[in-house]
Design an enzyme around this catalytic site. Structure first.
Site, PDB file in Angstrom:
ATOM      1  N   GLY A  10     -52.569 -45.105  58.491  1.00  9.77           N
ATOM      2  CA  GLY A  10     -51.792 -43.986  57.943  1.00  9.77           C
ATOM      3  C   GLY A  10     -52.436 -43.445  56.687  1.00  9.77           C
ATOM      4  N   GLY A  51     -55.828 -44.671  55.196  1.00 14.82           N
ATOM      5  CA  GLY A  51     -57.121 -44.462  55.842  1.00 14.82           C
ATOM      6  C   GLY A  51     -57.299 -45.319  57.076  1.00 14.82           C
ATOM      7  N   ASP A  75     -53.760 -39.452  67.224  1.00 15.51           N
ATOM      8  CA  ASP A  75     -54.354 -38.722  68.351  1.00 15.51           C
ATOM      9  C   ASP A  75     -55.473 -37.807  67.849  1.00 15.51           C
ATOM     10  OD1 ASP A  75     -52.272 -39.932  69.735  1.00 15.51           O
ATOM     11  OD2 ASP A  75     -50.963 -38.188  69.524  1.00 15.51           O
TER      12      ASP A  75
HETATM   13  N1  LIG Z   1     -49.811 -39.477  55.164  1.00 17.77           N
HETATM   14  C1  LIG Z   1     -51.101 -39.268  55.498  1.00 17.77           C
HETATM   15  N2  LIG Z   1     -51.933 -38.689  54.610  1.00 17.77           N
HETATM   16  C2  LIG Z   1     -53.219 -38.474  54.917  1.00 17.77           C
HETATM   17  N3  LIG Z   1     -53.796 -38.818  56.093  1.00 17.77           N
HETATM   18  C3  LIG Z   1     -53.028 -39.391  57.005  1.00 17.77           C
HETATM   19  C4  LIG Z   1     -51.646 -39.660  56.773  1.00 17.77           C
HETATM   20  N4  LIG Z   1     -51.147 -40.242  57.880  1.00 17.77           N
HETATM   21  C5  LIG Z   1     -52.180 -40.332  58.748  1.00 17.77           C
HETATM   22  N5  LIG Z   1     -53.315 -39.831  58.248  1.00 17.77           N
HETATM   23  C6  LIG Z   1     -54.656 -39.769  58.880  1.00 17.77           C
HETATM   24  O1  LIG Z   1     -54.524 -39.953  60.273  1.00 17.77           O
HETATM   25  C7  LIG Z   1     -55.096 -41.209  60.694  1.00 17.77           C
HETATM   26  C8  LIG Z   1     -54.239 -41.878  61.738  1.00 17.77           C
HETATM   27  O2  LIG Z   1     -52.967 -42.102  61.210  1.00 17.77           O
HETATM   28  P1  LIG Z   1     -51.959 -43.260  61.696  1.00 17.77           P
HETATM   29  O3  LIG Z   1     -52.490 -44.590  61.360  1.00 17.77           O
HETATM   30  O4  LIG Z   1     -50.638 -42.873  61.138  1.00 17.77           O
HETATM   31  O5  LIG Z   1     -51.997 -43.048  63.284  1.00 17.77           O
HETATM   32  P2  LIG Z   1     -50.932 -43.417  64.425  1.00 17.77           P
HETATM   33  O6  LIG Z   1     -49.854 -44.305  63.864  1.00 17.77           O
HETATM   34  O7  LIG Z   1     -51.689 -43.901  65.581  1.00 17.77           O
HETATM   35  O8  LIG Z   1     -50.320 -41.959  64.753  1.00 17.77           O
HETATM   36  P3  LIG Z   1     -49.806 -41.344  66.167  1.00 17.77           P
HETATM   37  O9  LIG Z   1     -49.718 -42.465  67.157  1.00 17.77           O
HETATM   38  O10 LIG Z   1     -48.503 -40.685  65.845  1.00 17.77           O
HETATM   39  O11 LIG Z   1     -50.811 -40.312  66.567  1.00 17.77           O
HETATM   40  C9  LIG Z   1     -55.292 -42.015  59.406  1.00 17.77           C
HETATM   41  O12 LIG Z   1     -56.374 -42.919  59.526  1.00 17.77           O
HETATM   42  C10 LIG Z   1     -55.561 -40.902  58.395  1.00 17.77           C
HETATM   43  O13 LIG Z   1     -56.906 -40.475  58.492  1.00 17.77           O
HETATM   44 MG   LIG Z   2     -51.069 -43.917  67.596  1.00 15.73          MG
END
Ligand SMILES: Nc1ncnc2c1ncn2[C@@H]1O[C@H](COP(=O)(O)OP(=O)(O)OP(=O)(O)O)[C@@H](O)[C@H]1O
Ligand SMILES: [Mg+2]
Length: 312
Positions: free
Chosen positions: A225, A228, A255
């Site tokens: 998130g 990073g 995604d």
């Molecule tokens: N609040 C935030 N601020 C800046 N960048 C973010 C934020 N949230 C996510 N990102 C960016 O997006 C990437 C993936 O985010 P995350 O770990 O939330 O993915 P996820 O939980 O698999 O999301 P989803 O399954 O909804 O697509 C992070 O590595 C970062 O680069």
């Molecule tokens: Mg995901």
């Protein structure tokens, strides 16, 4: 040289957002605005790939009924090749009620059609046919009701044997089973990596990444998130740092991250460069109200602010 990237969304959906002055139980609520977007994780990945400029993108999965036709039509409007397997019943509607007073979001997620053996066989044939024309197949999201938890493992083996490389973005049992079929990349988030974690903090995540690389997965990327990401690629560990941004909606950031990585991967870019583009796409998605949507200007600016550090 094959350039096609296929994304697979077994549980395709319409993401419908209602903007309301206030969400109140037991009352008639009049929406100020309604937004309907073809969704499901693979559809999000495909849309971002097109936005980043990858030309040859196709989607498959199961689509049914009026909602299925809406999803297929919208996907074509994005310039994506539509290869859905048509099924009886309605594809899912995922409703999101946004309360403009307190900014809260209340979701109603339909379960989607129940599928069986016949549809499973149809999908296996579809993946075999698509894989032989493709460079990369990306499997994302949950497995529909009625299909076995090891369905991704079957599909990965078929895709690999037909000459395509495979990325898997799944969680729980489908991910655990999928590992046995050795995809080229997995992308769990902080929550989805938990079964392999012992302890907490970055060191524990790095240890889990190493454990998964030892199973033969060459690219293990854990997104964290707003913190990073941490990645293990061909035995090396990388820490990806991102800027602080005013996030609007982080749904679909994983995604978008996967789309950014895939864009570089099929072009043979270095691991560092793939990770930098992935993180910039993830951040850019967080700046958009739509899940799986990247403004290219934001993406290019963010590229300058992401850094990738080699850990080990
Ligand atoms: N609040 C935030 N601020 C800046 N960048 C973010 C934020 N949230 C996510 N990102 C960016 O997006 C990437 C993936 O985010 P995350 O770990 O939330 O993915 P996820 O939980 O698999 O999301 P989803 O399954 O909804 O697509 C992070 O590595 C970062 O680069
Ligand atoms: Mg995901």
């Amino acid at each position: 040289m094959k350039t096609r990237i296929i994304t697979v969304t077994l549980n395709a959906a319409i993401d419908k957002t209602y903007y309301l002055a206030e969400v109140m139980k037991g009352r008639v609520l009049r929406a100020e605005k309604v937004l309907a977007v073809a969704g499901g994780k693979g559809v999000n990945v495909a849309r971002v790939l097109r936005q980043l400029g990858h030309e040859d993108v196709a989607v498959t999965g199961f689509a049914g009924g009026y909602n299925g036709r809406f999803i297929a039509d919208q996907v074509r409007e994005y310039g994506i090749i539509e290869e859905f397997v048509k099924v009886r019943g309605e594809s899912r509607l995922c409703l999101n009620f946004m309360d403009s007073r307190d900014g809260s979001s209340t979701e109603v997620l339909e379960p989607g059609p129940e599928l069986g053996r016949e549809q499973a066989e149809e999908m296996k044939a579809k993946i075999g046919a698509l894989a032989s024309q493709s460079r990369l197949i990306i499997f994302s999201g949950s497995i529909p009701r009625g299909l076995p938890a090891d369905f991704y493992a079957d599909l990965i083996r078929i895709a690999s044997s037909c000459g395509a490389e495979v990325f898997l973005d799944a969680s729980g049992e489908p991910l655990a089973h999928g590992l046995a079929a050795v995809p080229q990349l997995i992308k769990p988030n902080a929550d989805e990596i938990r079964p392999w974690l012992t302890g907490s903090g970055e060191r524990a995540v790095a240890a889990a990444v190493t454990k998964l690389m030892d199973k033969g997965i060459p690219n293990v990327v854990v997104t964290l998130g707003e913190e990073g990401a941490l990645a293990g690629i061909k035995g090396r560990i990388y820490r990806i740092h991102i800027p602080r941004i005013a996030a609007v909606n982080t749904v679909g950031s994983g995604d978008a991250f996967l789309a950014g990585f895939a864009y570089g991967y099929v072009r043979g870019w270095s691991s560092e460069n793939c990770l930098r583009h992935a993180a910039a796409a993830g951040c850019a998605n967080a700046l958009s109200p739509i899940a799986g949507d990247v403004d290219v200007g934001n993406y290019e600016n963010l590229l300058q602010e992401v850094s990738v550090e080699t850990w080990l």
